[in-house]
Design an enzyme around this catalytic site. Structure first.
Site, PDB file in Angstrom:
ATOM      1  N   ASP A 136      10.777  80.830  25.017  1.00  0.00           N
ATOM      2  CA  ASP A 136      10.595  80.401  26.395  1.00  0.00           C
ATOM      3  C   ASP A 136       9.354  79.524  26.507  1.00  0.00           C
ATOM      4  O   ASP A 136       8.443  79.596  25.667  1.00  0.00           O
ATOM      5  CB  ASP A 136      10.423  81.616  27.315  1.00  0.00           C
ATOM      6  CG  ASP A 136      11.670  82.486  27.371  1.00  0.00           C
ATOM      7  OD1 ASP A 136      12.784  81.930  27.265  1.00  0.00           O
ATOM      8  OD2 ASP A 136      11.523  83.712  27.519  1.00  0.00           O
ATOM      9  N   ASP A 138       6.464  79.492  28.694  1.00  0.00           N
ATOM     10  CA  ASP A 138       5.766  80.308  29.686  1.00  0.00           C
ATOM     11  C   ASP A 138       4.467  79.628  30.098  1.00  0.00           C
ATOM     12  O   ASP A 138       3.657  79.249  29.239  1.00  0.00           O
ATOM     13  CB  ASP A 138       5.465  81.695  29.112  1.00  0.00           C
ATOM     14  CG  ASP A 138       6.733  82.464  28.762  1.00  0.00           C
ATOM     15  OD1 ASP A 138       7.676  82.434  29.583  1.00  0.00           O
ATOM     16  OD2 ASP A 138       6.784  83.091  27.690  1.00  0.00           O
TER      17      ASP A 138
END
Length: 209
Positions: A136, A138
């Site tokens: 991901d 982030d």
């Protein structure tokens, strides 16, 4: 109280706070090259709650360190300032690095400071290849004062148009909340605080204020 370290900051330390039981995959010598990550937990005097990362996603362990043990500190925002993803693209090619260039352009257009967290931050800080194709993106935005919601909605719209959509957490003095949740609701949002999660209509104040 103004804290010296925020959740997601990376700390290099020379020891843990106690003779705690640690997992088999962890060795104290790892602290020399692998930082610990500040995590959310109730404040304790001179004890910083941290997370220890291993070499894969399943290897995570909560611990504590004393402030005297910290010899190096990097924030997610400092990682952005270093722009290290340009170099990392040459040594460990991932589409994420190009996306970070696009994200940086968007945040600059909104005149907002932002930081990188998660596995991408760990790799940028250490050059250890912890990120992969499924990682991901982030991010955090430190927001000690309120951000205009109209501006936040415009920001969220531009970020959502990227091929890789980042997960943005807005960090307030009370805790953190998801940009995507706030911009898609007119009601309460979940605030992740050091004392645990709670709901608030206004992310910069409790409903009892």
């Amino acid at each position: 109280m103004e804290l010296a370290y925020h959740p997601h900051d990376l700390l290099w330390v020379n020891q843990l706070a106690d003779n705690q039981q640690t997992p088999a995959w962890f060795h104290l010598k790892d602290l020399i090259t692998r930082p610990v990550v500040v995590r959310r937990a109730p404040y304790e005097a001179d004890r910083i709650a941290v997370g220890i990362r291993g070499y894969n996603r399943s290897q995570r362990h909560g611990s504590f360190v004393n402030s005297q043990a910290v010899f190096r500190h990097i924030t997610p925002e400092q990682l952005v300032a270093k722009q290290g993803w340009h170099t990392q693209q040459q040594t460990h090619p991932l589409p994420h690095w190009q996306t970070l260039t696009q994200i940086d352009r968007i945040f600059r257009s909104f005149d907002l400071s932002w930081g990188i967290t998660g596995s991408l931050a760990f790799e940028l800080a250490t050059s250890v290849e912890t990120a992969n194709q499924q990682s991901d993106i982030d991010l955090r935005v430190l927001a000690p004062t309120p951000i205009d919601k109209t501006t936040a909605c415009e920001l969220a719209k531009e970020l959502a148009a990227l091929q890789q959509r980042p997960d943005v957490q807005i960090e307030t003095p009370l805790g953190a909340f998801a940009l995507s949740e706030w911009t898609h609701t007119s009601g309460s949002v979940m605030i992740k605080s050091n004392q645990g999660p709670f709901l608030s209509v206004s992310p910069w104040q409790t409903d009892s204020d």
